[in-house]
Motif scaffolding. Structure first.
Motif, PDB file in Angstrom:
ATOM      1  N   TRP A   1      -3.592  -3.616  12.176  1.00 59.64           N
ATOM      2  CA  TRP A   1      -3.840  -5.014  12.520  1.00 59.64           C
ATOM      3  C   TRP A   1      -3.454  -5.277  13.975  1.00 59.64           C
ATOM      4  CZ3 TRP A   1      -6.193  -9.219  10.955  1.00 59.64           C
ATOM      5  CH2 TRP A   1      -5.748 -10.473  11.394  1.00 59.64           C
ATOM      6  N   ARG A   2      -2.284  -4.736  14.364  1.00 54.41           N
ATOM      7  CA  ARG A   2      -1.857  -4.886  15.750  1.00 54.41           C
ATOM      8  C   ARG A   2      -2.865  -4.196  16.678  1.00 54.41           C
ATOM      9  NH1 ARG A   2       3.555  -6.994  16.657  1.00 54.41           N
ATOM     10  NH2 ARG A   2       2.920  -6.605  18.804  1.00 54.41           N
ATOM     11  N   VAL A   3      -3.303  -3.027  16.263  1.00 56.66           N
ATOM     12  CA  VAL A   3      -4.218  -2.272  17.134  1.00 56.66           C
ATOM     13  C   VAL A   3      -5.519  -3.037  17.349  1.00 56.66           C
ATOM     14  CG1 VAL A   3      -5.658  -0.211  17.270  1.00 56.66           C
ATOM     15  CG2 VAL A   3      -3.263  -0.007  16.630  1.00 56.66           C
ATOM     16  N   VAL A   4      -6.095  -3.571  16.272  1.00 58.85           N
ATOM     17  CA  VAL A   4      -7.405  -4.208  16.461  1.00 58.85           C
ATOM     18  C   VAL A   4      -7.270  -5.517  17.230  1.00 58.85           C
ATOM     19  CG1 VAL A   4      -8.380  -3.141  14.407  1.00 58.85           C
ATOM     20  CG2 VAL A   4      -7.424  -5.429  14.240  1.00 58.85           C
ATOM     21  N   GLY A   5      -6.069  -6.092  17.247  1.00 59.45           N
ATOM     22  CA  GLY A   5      -5.888  -7.328  17.997  1.00 59.45           C
ATOM     23  C   GLY A   5      -5.378  -7.094  19.407  1.00 59.45           C
ATOM     24  N   SER A   6      -5.229  -5.831  19.787  1.00 64.75           N
ATOM     25  CA  SER A   6      -4.634  -5.513  21.087  1.00 64.75           C
ATOM     26  C   SER A   6      -5.720  -5.395  22.152  1.00 64.75           C
ATOM     27  CB  SER A   6      -3.903  -4.176  20.972  1.00 64.75           C
ATOM     28  OG  SER A   6      -4.856  -3.141  20.871  1.00 64.75           O
ATOM     29  N   PRO A   7      -5.316  -5.270  23.418  1.00 60.16           N
ATOM     30  CA  PRO A   7      -6.307  -5.005  24.470  1.00 60.16           C
ATOM     31  C   PRO A   7      -7.160  -3.777  24.135  1.00 60.16           C
ATOM     32  CG  PRO A   7      -4.189  -5.507  25.457  1.00 60.16           C
ATOM     33  CD  PRO A   7      -3.972  -5.453  23.977  1.00 60.16           C
ATOM     34  N   PHE A   8      -6.502  -2.734  23.640  1.00 58.61           N
ATOM     35  CA  PHE A   8      -7.243  -1.537  23.250  1.00 58.61           C
ATOM     36  C   PHE A   8      -8.255  -1.865  22.145  1.00 58.61           C
ATOM     37  CE2 PHE A   8      -7.356   2.147  20.264  1.00 58.61           C
ATOM     38  CZ  PHE A   8      -8.078   3.006  21.067  1.00 58.61           C
TER      39      PHE A   8
ATOM     40  N   GLY B   1      -5.183  -1.963  33.655  1.00 61.10           N
ATOM     41  CA  GLY B   1      -4.617  -0.699  33.191  1.00 61.10           C
ATOM     42  C   GLY B   1      -4.109  -0.759  31.762  1.00 61.10           C
ATOM     43  N   LYS B   2      -4.693  -1.655  30.948  1.00 65.25           N
ATOM     44  CA  LYS B   2      -4.220  -1.808  29.571  1.00 65.25           C
ATOM     45  C   LYS B   2      -5.196  -1.205  28.566  1.00 65.25           C
ATOM     46  CE  LYS B   2      -0.568  -4.124  30.667  1.00 65.25           C
ATOM     47  NZ  LYS B   2       0.695  -3.388  30.675  1.00 65.25           N
ATOM     48  N   SER B   3      -6.020  -0.272  29.028  1.00 59.32           N
ATOM     49  CA  SER B   3      -7.036   0.294  28.125  1.00 59.32           C
ATOM     50  C   SER B   3      -6.427   0.853  26.853  1.00 59.32           C
ATOM     51  CB  SER B   3      -7.794   1.421  28.822  1.00 59.32           C
ATOM     52  OG  SER B   3      -8.485   0.918  29.924  1.00 59.32           O
ATOM     53  N   PHE B   4      -5.248   1.435  26.980  1.00 60.44           N
ATOM     54  CA  PHE B   4      -4.667   2.081  25.808  1.00 60.44           C
ATOM     55  C   PHE B   4      -3.445   1.336  25.287  1.00 60.44           C
ATOM     56  CE2 PHE B   4      -7.211   5.228  27.923  1.00 60.44           C
ATOM     57  CZ  PHE B   4      -7.972   5.709  26.868  1.00 60.44           C
ATOM     58  N   ALA B   5      -3.312   0.076  25.709  1.00 56.95           N
ATOM     59  CA  ALA B   5      -2.235  -0.742  25.171  1.00 56.95           C
ATOM     60  C   ALA B   5      -2.662  -1.196  23.786  1.00 56.95           C
ATOM     61  CB  ALA B   5      -1.998  -1.944  26.065  1.00 56.95           C
ATOM     62  N   CYS B   6      -2.040  -0.626  22.751  1.00 55.04           N
ATOM     63  CA  CYS B   6      -2.618  -0.848  21.439  1.00 55.04           C
ATOM     64  C   CYS B   6      -1.695  -1.619  20.502  1.00 55.04           C
ATOM     65  CB  CYS B   6      -3.043   0.468  20.804  1.00 55.04           C
ATOM     66  SG  CYS B   6      -1.722   1.625  20.678  1.00 55.04           S
ATOM     67  N   LEU B   7      -0.600  -2.159  20.995  1.00 58.00           N
ATOM     68  CA  LEU B   7       0.263  -2.884  20.072  1.00 58.00           C
ATOM     69  C   LEU B   7       0.384  -4.367  20.395  1.00 58.00           C
ATOM     70  CD1 LEU B   7       2.966  -0.181  19.417  1.00 58.00           C
ATOM     71  CD2 LEU B   7       1.109  -0.911  17.938  1.00 58.00           C
ATOM     72  N   GLY B   8       0.493  -4.708  21.681  1.00 57.09           N
ATOM     73  CA  GLY B   8       0.605  -6.121  22.026  1.00 57.09           C
ATOM     74  C   GLY B   8      -0.690  -6.849  21.733  1.00 57.09           C
ATOM     75  N   SER B   9      -0.572  -8.126  21.349  1.00 58.42           N
ATOM     76  CA  SER B   9      -1.778  -8.871  21.015  1.00 58.42           C
ATOM     77  C   SER B   9      -2.473  -9.341  22.284  1.00 58.42           C
ATOM     78  CB  SER B   9      -1.415 -10.078  20.159  1.00 58.42           C
ATOM     79  OG  SER B   9      -2.510 -10.958  20.109  1.00 58.42           O
ATOM     80  N   ILE B  10      -3.778  -9.191  22.322  1.00 61.27           N
ATOM     81  CA  ILE B  10      -4.508  -9.642  23.499  1.00 61.27           C
ATOM     82  C   ILE B  10      -4.541 -11.162  23.551  1.00 61.27           C
ATOM     83  CG2 ILE B  10      -6.792  -9.578  22.391  1.00 61.27           C
ATOM     84  CD1 ILE B  10      -7.452  -8.345  25.405  1.00 61.27           C
ATOM     85  N   ALA B  11      -4.422 -11.785  22.394  1.00 63.30           N
ATOM     86  CA  ALA B  11      -4.437 -13.250  22.364  1.00 63.30           C
ATOM     87  C   ALA B  11      -3.224 -13.828  23.080  1.00 63.30           C
ATOM     88  CB  ALA B  11      -4.477 -13.735  20.917  1.00 63.30           C
ATOM     89  N   ARG B  12      -2.186 -13.002  23.210  1.00 66.79           N
ATOM     90  CA  ARG B  12      -0.979 -13.505  23.875  1.00 66.79           C
ATOM     91  C   ARG B  12      -1.005 -13.259  25.378  1.00 66.79           C
ATOM     92  NH1 ARG B  12       2.686 -12.143  19.373  1.00 66.79           N
ATOM     93  NH2 ARG B  12       2.139 -13.715  17.845  1.00 66.79           N
ATOM     94  N   ARG B  13      -2.028 -12.581  25.865  1.00 65.75           N
ATOM     95  CA  ARG B  13      -2.073 -12.295  27.298  1.00 65.75           C
ATOM     96  C   ARG B  13      -2.637 -13.498  28.051  1.00 65.75           C
ATOM     97  NH1 ARG B  13      -0.409  -7.112  29.204  1.00 65.75           N
ATOM     98  NH2 ARG B  13      -1.087  -8.122  31.119  1.00 65.75           N
ATOM     99  N   ARG B  14      -1.773 -14.490  28.285  1.00 60.46           N
ATOM    100  CA  ARG B  14      -2.186 -15.688  29.011  1.00 60.46           C
ATOM    101  C   ARG B  14      -2.764 -15.350  30.379  1.00 60.46           C
ATOM    102  NH1 ARG B  14       0.133 -19.744  25.915  1.00 60.46           N
ATOM    103  NH2 ARG B  14      -1.406 -19.543  24.282  1.00 60.46           N
TER     104      ARG B  14
END
Lengths: 407, 322, 257, 286
Positions: free
Chosen positions: B180-187, C111-124
């Motif tokens: 879930w975290r992965v699909v919601g992440s930038p990646f 440079g966040k192509s492989f950032a896979c844990l933080g939520s993109i919705a939180r990237r103000r």
């Protein structure tokens, strides 16, 4: 925003379905059966089911087990270990069966046997021949009344020892059953006939179970130096092999052939007159092998009801039900632990002959039959003539050799 | 693809609560079925990271599922008899395998990717099936003891269906949370971008192959984890687990539930097992029913069961999307 | 003529089987100058872009970007260096929202192509940057619409926004006004001119609409049957007889008026 | 020498049977873009129907003549009512639908004909064996070896020279264009699907005297046919021919030379070809 909420409702719904179906009445004695009922080996399950139904009807007509009616529950294990475990857990936990019987595939047997310890429910294997389940991985709840690879190959090697053939090869399924058959054959035959030669692993013919064209394997064997062939193929594989090999001149009398499961009526009915004559074939039970009243009654009743002669798998299921009934009579209960105790050392006369379940490894000491295929104008299928019967005690390896440490 | 992080928290928590409470109202067998559903859900969710989110139909996912099972069981037999070590071996082992195989597979697209992954999956199957001295051949590896768990000084036997259920629930929930975290992440956004238009993604400067490979490795690792659980559940690791038809199960469940909804594959797994359970109670010809139901579902529920239901629900409430 | 050379293409050829799509094309683009590539249908314009942007490998010749040889660099490496492109057929992410369309390049940019844990919705920060870019191309207040529901002209603007998000040094625009109505075309031309004047980005466009080309380009290259036919200011090109012949007269004169 | 020739012959006969089945698969894929999972089940249905006709009228040839058209007819209904609604949608739905049909048919034949194996005799004309060095070789297998290329050439000629064939090829390349010039593409798709199914069933009817007829015989063949079609290049007849030959030879020589990895050989071949020539041996390069 509420979309996950619906998933929740669904989950609850499924939960209720599962919970609701878990109610079981406890009046009759319940026997659970797991056989292959679908896919390429489904015909084995079909015969087994018929055998089981016949036995249960006989018992119910005679008043049931300890006065209680017997009810059968059949499950399809599809010959797959995960499905086998699922259906057996279902039989035990949900249907509350008193005992489980069956199992065709060795893979399923290997998977299921250890689980019986957790389920604390006896299992009588009636077909799968993998030695381990009454050997290194034996346990208190797992029994087998059918011949295992050990026993069957012991007979094969005895016959092979009397043959002219010197150099042996094999045509077998490319999974454990085929490989183990070949390994035991080499072990036993070299004891009885030290000068026997066996082709190395790269030159024998193991075919994947999905094979339908066996010509390459037939060619490989015919072009090898071997003058003796152990065929451990079974089911549809054996049918295809025999037909295609016959056309290619495989059965031209230049080589000795042993088919460890060639006398299965499932196969003989399909092949009919295409089964060559004069081939040594083995089985766990042959309906004409003995004249005991009990065998005659079984064959007649079976033929009358199903219009075919019983196969070894039909006999296995029939025999397991009868064995269970005998154990229940001996224990005077169907309590699972007491049944296990009663099964240990139990002797009973079945159509195949008298069998005795060894308490040390739970393997039945049962007579075996091999025979040469022959024509009988009265019969729709090939019969065995002559028949060579083996006493159970002669073909069953001593407990020490099995690796089982139950006692 | 829809997911909105905040709005879904409440229902997800409710599902989790229901799952935690399940042992109190389900029969033992019901719990066992639920355990299998959870395990297969994790497997299907891992598959859907590739299929639903990245647009890659993998028909070899069972290869990693099964490899994880063998790695875990081999660790129990030959290595430390610890549950966590076995699970770690499953995750790392299948991730490494996925890295190697993925490196080759992500070069291809669409149906070609599907068939290439099928090919590699079947090579793994052959190894499991034929390397008898290590894998036990067709009989599989069943001779291991499930280690107990030590929690706060109490030894808990995993042989009990309830304790095993909680272990699977914990791991499946953690796995799902990770996904879930992965699909919601930038990646995750890049993955969806790749699914939509891989050409455009490479022309904004992302290495599409590397992105796909990373997804492939993640999916492989989680499939391996699910496979280890499945082997523990069945007390055996067997070659069937690596066969393409097992991969087909993940595909089936995912499309059944809906690949466009995060929990669609899990719903699909539940539907699959409940259907099987209900139908086999009446007939052994369950495949004929499964086939017919599948045909109907594909025609009537284009977004999968969960996907279509949610669609109808949201549409009913909000009207068609503006 | 003192601006540094941004892109240099040296004797580039590309063939598809027996067909020669490009024959030894050489040209230079200098920083800050809006250039255009024109030529009749099938002249090889798109092939040229594909070679420069890294979609196709040339069968001969070399490509330099800011002095570096990029002939064999993969597309994503060229983008990292600041070389971006748009496509003739709108090439965006139809099932994603407007905002997400711009976030995709921003993820890579940061440079966040492989950032896979933080939520993109939180990237103000990313969201704000995306909104900024969207407002630059004139798409405000539509961030949460799914792109496939937008009008055609807006979709093309999204593609420009996607490209801008990577803060490009050079942008290859492949027929940016193709399929647009006059109003949308005007809007696009204004945008390109504005971006070219106000930003560090150099634009290199292909166009079939001569009016557009002659109104925006400072320098024009003419491609015909895979070869570079002419190269000069709009006036020079308009006066070039060979170019006239290639275009059979018509449209160039029309554009002149 | 004798072994080598026998292996070549074994590889040829198995390869030609694969070729017959793969032709339908590759036609359906080439024209419609549908990867038909149920193709193996149609093959199986062909075998069962042929067996049924042999039982009723005692003639293999009548079974060969009447069985496949029945399967084609069923498939036309299948295409018209089940597959057609899915054309606009993701390919995975077609895959899933045909997978469902496969499950249905595989279990369906078990319901009708039971789980037992059945054996069909070759027709009198083609039964018997011919001497082959110190062994013998069945005539029926040689018949398959000859028939495969003949059917292949006939189909190739149909696509290359007849008006219908040309229309089909054109429609496969550009569906919109074909519609513009007046081809009724939906009707054509139905016809093509039926035709592909006819080929599958023909393969089944021809396979019946060669292997036992039973449920799941389709499941066994479908993956190998997929491999043939993929390594040859989807939609290509010469590709299917070469792919089938390679697979046949791999089967016969692999058995002799590399028994340990024989099971994986088709998959290794598949991977090598897909990685070096992503569209197969005869496929158009992407």
């Amino acid at each position: 925003m509420k979309k996950m909420g619906f998933a929740f409702l669904l989950a609850i719904g499924f939960g209720l379905v599962i919970a609701g179906s878990g109610i079981a009445a406890d009046k009759p004695v319940k026997i659970g059966f797991a056989y292959i009922m679908s896919g390429p080996f489904a015909t084995y399950g079909q015969f087994a089911k018929q055998g089981a139904e016949l036995a249960i009807d006989e018992i119910n007509q005679a008043g049931g087990i300890n006065g209680r009616k017997v009810e059968a529950l059949f499950e399809d294990d599809a010959g797959k270990p995960d499905v086998g475990i699922r259906v057996i857990r279902k039989l035990v936990y949900e249907n509350g069966v008193d005992i489980v019987m069956g199992i065709d595939s060795s893979g399923v047997a290997s998977a299921v046997a250890p689980v019986m310890k957790e389920l604390k429910t006896p299992l009588i294997i009636t077909h799968a021949a993998v030695p381990d389940v009454t050997g290194t991985s034996c346990n208190r709840y797992t029994f087998r009344i059918s011949l295992n690879i050990n026993q069957n190959i012991a007979m094969a090697s005895t016959i092979a020892a009397d043959m002219k053939a010197k150099t042996w090869t094999t045509a077998g399924p490319d999974y454990s059953f085929g490989h183990q058959s070949w390994e035991y054959f080499q072990k036993y035959l070299s004891k009885k006939k030290p000068d026997a030669v066996f082709l190395p692993a790269a030159d024998v013919a193991f075919s994947p179970s999905a094979t339908t064209d066996f010509s390459a394997y037939v060619t490989k064997i015919m072009n090898s130096k071997a003058d003796g062939v152990l065929v451990s193929l079974w089911g549809g594989n054996l049918i295809d092999f025999v037909r295609q090999a016959a056309d290619m001149g495989f059965f031209d009398g230049k080589r000795e052939i042993l088919m460890t499961l060639g006398a299965a009526t499932e196969v003989l009915y399909a092949l009919q007159e295409k089964m060559p004559e004069g081939i040594w074939v083995g089985t766990r039970y042959w309906f004409q092998a003995n004249d005991t009243p009990i065998n005659k009654a079984f064959v007649d009743a079976y033929f009358k009801r199903f219009k075919v002669y019983p196969s070894y798998n039909a006999h296995g299921a029939y025999g397991a039900v009868k064995t269970y009934a005998a154990a229940a009579a001996k224990a005077k209960t169907v309590d699972k632990e007491k049944i296990v105790d009663a099964l240990e050392g139990l002797s009973i006369e079945l159509p195949v002959g008298k069998i005795t379940i060894r308490p040390e490894d739970h393997q039945a000491v049962t007579d075996g039959v091999w025979g040469k295929t022959a024509v009988d104008a009265q019969m729709p299928i090939r019969i065995l003539k002559p028949i060579r019967a083996f006493a159970g005690k002669d073909i069953t390896p001593p407990v020490e050799e099995t690796g089982c440490k139950l006692k | 693809m829809r997911f909105r992080a905040r709005g879904d928290v409440v229902p997800v928590l409710l599902i989790l609560l229901a799952l935690i409470a399940a042992p109190f109202f389900l029969s033992i067998y019901g719990l066992i079925v639920l355990t299998e559903i959870l395990t297969m859900s994790l497997f299907a969710l891992s598959f859907n990271l590739l299929f639903g989110y990245t647009g890659l139909l993998s028909f070899g996912q069972a290869g990693f599922f099964g490899a994880g099972a063998y790695f875990a069981v081999l660790t129990l037999i030959h290595g430390p008899g610890s549950l966590w070590a076995a699970l770690a071996a499953a995750v790392i082992g299948s991730a490494v395998l996925a890295a190697v195989i993925g490196w080759l597979c992500v070069r291809l697209d669409e149906i070609y990717f599907a068939i290439l992954t099928l090919g590699f999956g079947m090579m793994l199957f052959t190894i499991a099936h034929n390397w008898r001295s290590v894998t036990g051949g067709s009989d599989g590896l069943g001779n291991f003891t499930l280690p107990g768990l030590n929690l706060f000084g109490h030894d808990i036997s995993l042989f009990h269906p309830v304790s095993f259920y909680f272990l699977v629930l914990l791991i499946a929930a953690l796995g799902a949370l990770l996904l879930w975290r992965v699909v919601g992440s930038p990646f995750g956004l890049l993955l969806r971008g790749t699914r939509e238009n891989s050409l455009r993604v490479s022309f904004v400067g992302a290495n599409v192959r590397a992105v796909r490979l990373f997804a492939f490795i993640l999916a492989g690792a989680l499939a391996g984890l699910a496979g280890a659980l499945f082997a523990f559940f069945n007390r055996i690791a067997s070659p069937e687990m690596l066969h393409w038809s097992f991969s087909g199960k993940a595909v089936l469940m995912t499309i059944l539930g809906g690949s466009g909804v995060f929990l669609g594959p899990a719903a699909g797994a539940a539907i699959f097992f409940v259907l099987e359970h209900v139908i086999t109670a009446y007939t052994t010809n369950w495949m004929i029913f499964l086939g017919a139901i599948l045909v109907v579902l594909v025609l009537a529920f284009p977004g999968g069961v969960l996907g279509s239901l949610l669609d109808r629900l949201t549409r009913g409430r909000k009207g068609p999307p503006a | 003529m003192t601006e540094p050379i941004l892109l240099e293409v040296r004797e580039v050829s590309r063939s598809f089987g027996k067909f020669q799509a490009l024959r030894q094309v050489s040209l230079k683009i200098r920083t800050g100058r809006l250039c255009a590539l024109i030529g009749p249908n099938g002249a090889g314009k798109t092939t040229f872009y594909n070679v420069v942007s890294g979609r196709y490998r040339p069968t001969g010749g070399r490509v330099f970007f800011e002095g570096q040889d990029i002939t064999h660099a993969p597309a994503h490496r060229r983008v990292e260096m600041g070389l971006l492109r748009s496509f003739q057929i709108t090439n965006i992410f139809p099932a994603l929202t407007v905002l997400e369309n711009v976030l995709v390049p921003l993820v890579v940019q940061h440079g966040k192509s492989f950032a896979c844990l933080g939520s993109i919705a939180r990237r103000r920060d990313m969201a704000e940057e995306a909104e900024q870019i969207l407002s630059r191309v004139g798409l405000t207040g539509q961030s949460h619409r799914v792109v496939s529901t937008l009008a055609y002209g807006d979709k093309r603007l999204i593609e420009i926004a996607i490209v801008l998000a990577r803060r490009p040094r050079l942008v290859l625009l492949d027929e940016p006004t193709a399929g647009m109505n006059p109003e949308e075309t005007d809007r696009m031309i204004r945008l390109i001119r504005e971006l070219s004047e106000r930003s560090e980005t150099t634009f290199f466009i292909t166009e079939h609409d001569m009016k557009v080309v002659f109104s925006v380009a400072e320098r024009i290259f003419v491609l015909n049957q895979g070869s570079l036919l002419a190269d000069g200011t709009p006036e020079e090109i308009r006066a070039n007889p060979e170019v006239k012949r290639a275009y059979l007269g018509g449209s160039l004169d029309a554009a002149g008026r | 020498m004798e072994g080598l020739l026998a292996n070549v012959l074994n590889g040829l006969s198995w390869g030609m049977l694969l070729f017959l089945i793969s032709m339908g698969l590759t036609t359906i894929f080439g024209v419609m873009g549908v990867l038909n999972f149920a193709h193996g089940s149609l093959f199986m249905l062909g075998a069962y129907l042929s067996m049924q006709f042999v039982r009723w009228v005692g003639s293999f040839w009548i079974g060969l003549l009447l069985g496949p058209p029945i399967v084609a007819g069923l498939s036309i209904l299948l295409e018209r009512f089940l597959l057609r609604p899915l054309y606009g949608r993701d390919v995975s739905f077609q895959l899933l639908l045909t997978f469902g049909v496969m499950l249905f048919l595989d279990d369906g034949v078990r319901l009708i004909w039971g789980a037992a194996y059945h054996v069909v005799d070759p027709p009198p004309l083609l039964s018997g064996v011919i001497p082959f060095f110190s062994q013998s070789y069945p005539v029926y297998r040689l018949f398959l070896v000859v028939l495969g290329p003949l059917v292949g050439i006939a189909l190739w000629a149909f696509f290359a020279f007849t008006r219908w064939g040309k229309i089909l090829r054109a429609a496969a390349m550009d569906r919109q264009m074909a519609e513009i010039v007046g081809v009724r593409v939906p009707a054509m798709f139905t016809a093509v699907f039926g035709f592909g199914a006819w080929l599958a069933a023909l393969g089944g009817a021809l396979a019946a005297p060669h292997q036992s007829v039973g449920p799941a015989m389709g499941e066994r063949i479908i993956i190998e046919s997929f491999i043939v079609v993929v390594i040859g290049g989807m939609g290509s007849f010469p590709g299917a021919f070469v792919g089938a030959l390679i697979l046949g030879m791999l089967n016969s020589f692999g058995t002799t030379l590399l028994p340990d990895v024989q099971m994986a050989l088709p998959y290794i071949l598949l991977a090598v070809i897909l990685l070096t020539r992503p569209r197969g041996l005869f496929g158009a390069e992407a």
